[in-house]
Design an enzyme around this catalytic site. Structure first.
Site, PDB file in Angstrom:
ATOM      1  CG  ASP A 284     -29.779 -48.592-125.708  1.00 52.02           C
ATOM      2  OD1 ASP A 284     -30.083 -47.736-126.148  1.00 52.02           O
ATOM      3  OD2 ASP A 284     -29.532 -48.158-124.855  1.00 52.02           O
TER       4      ASP A 284
ATOM      5  CB  CYS B 229     -11.055 -71.202-128.611  1.00 54.57           C
ATOM      6  SG  CYS B 229     -11.769 -70.095-129.293  1.00 54.57           S
TER       7      CYS B 229
ATOM      8  CB  CYS C 268     -11.677 -67.260-132.069  1.00 53.80           C
ATOM      9  SG  CYS C 268      -9.943 -67.120-130.567  1.00 53.80           S
TER      10      CYS C 268
HETATM   11 ZN   LIG Z   1     -10.661 -67.983-129.247  1.00 60.32          ZN
END
Ligand SMILES: [Zn+2]
Length: 348
Positions: free
Chosen positions: A60, A283, A285
């Site tokens: 940025d 999920c 992950c």
């Molecule tokens: Zn997860």
């Protein structure tokens, strides 16, 4: 884009970000300029090399932090004087200096120096801020074009560093339109919509994006800065927004807030004390495959550093998963043309 404020996506190592499929992360110019310093990073070969991230990086302009972290700043047409939040030392940022610092950091995408208009701001304040932002956009781009070759890395493919302009204009749609049109005339490499998620109600955020987006070229990246909650990023992506950044998945994680397919989950709650289920059953992950809610709650209660790491990994996986699903739904096998028409459909 996960946010790597100080050259790190807080608590998450770079190899884990790679495993999560993050393709680009963001660095904050203000923080890296103050510490360790852009010249030091330049001498070490640039930010990619310094933090060992051989993938895309965006910095940025430093403007947002200069304005949000410094009560005693002094703004003139030339630039802004501010005091370091670390040691109180005095610094002066101009559009040219912001670009010089970003070139020294050497990300793939740098941002024009802008003034992020606070909310609420009355019309005359928003107009004045916009005048400054448009003048600074011109100076940022001119300086970038004259110095872009000074990045601390070699560029055999010649694609080089890119510079994006930032649309401001407060919560006034005509000012937003005016700003977008002027920036497009300047021909930036991409366009951001800034000054949102600064405390305004969400329908106003949506209105500003909906008004501004159609004015920005579809064949260049369109980036909404600093958003948002999971449902927001999906909504904006389906409207045609290509890029977003937000500290929310990692910041919320460090406070024990998990974003899941079943909604928000506060892992500190006592009801999870002996919950053997994964944080999010939907999920896959690396955290949800291995650890239980009970364990994540225990780490949080015990103040263990691993708590922030595991919570952040799950939240980033959740966010990146949303974007992956949006991409999949926009880009069937027929390719980009089809994706473009789907984008238009989603927008109407
Ligand atoms: Zn997860």
């Amino acid at each position: 884009m996960p946010v790597g404020t100080q050259g790190t996506v807080k608590t998450v190592p770079q190899d884990t970000l790679e495993a999560l499929g993050a393709e680009i992360i963001l660095g904050n110019t203000y923080h890296l300029y103050l510490r360790p310093g852009h010249e030091a990073i330049r001498r070490m070969g640039g930010l990619h090399k310094f933090i060992s991230w051989p993938h895309a990086l965006l910095t940025d302009s430093g403007g947002f932090q200069v304005f949000s972290l410094n009560e005693l700043r002094k703004v003139t047409d030339d630039g802004v004087r501010f005091r370091s939040h670390l040691d109180g030392s005095s610094h002066f940022f101009t559009p040219e200096h912001s670009i010089d610092v970003q070139i020294a950091l050497g990300a793939d995408i740098c941002m024009a120096f802008d003034e992020c208009t606070e909310y609420p701001a009355d019309r005359s304040r928003a107009e004045e801020s916009l005048r400054l932002t448009m003048a600074w956009a011109r100076r940022s781009l001119d300086h970038f074009r004259a110095h872009r070759h000074e990045v601390p890395w070699s560029d055999p493919k010649g694609c080089g560093m890119q510079c994006f302009g930032i649309v401001q204009g407060g919560m006034y749609t005509d000012l937003r339109r005016q700003c977008a049109e002027r920036l497009v005339e300047m021909n930036f490499d991409g366009y951001a919509i800034g000054g949102l998620s600064v405390g305004e109600p969400r329908d106003l955020t949506l209105e500003m994006i909906a008004e501004t987006l159609p004015l920005l070229p579809k064949d260049k990246p369109r980036y909404v800065m600093g958003v948002g909650y999971p449902d927001e990023i999906e909504q904006y992506a389906r409207m045609g927004v290509d890029m977003m950044d937000c500290v929310l998945p990692t910041r919320a994680a460090r406070h024990g807030l998990l974003f899941t397919s079943q909604g928000r989950l506060n892992i500190k709650n006592k009801q999870y004390a002996e919950d053997q289920g994964p944080p999010d059953p939907a999920c896959d992950c690396m955290v949800c495959r291995r650890y239980s809610r009970a364990y994540l709650r225990h780490l949080m209660q015990a103040g263990e550093a691993l708590s922030g790491t595991l919570n952040s990994i799950h939240n980033l996986a959740f966010y990146l998963g949303i974007m992956q699903r949006v991409r999949d739904s926009l880009a069937p096998a027929t390719g980009n043309q089809e994706a473009g028409s789907l984008k238009l459909e989603a927008r109407s």
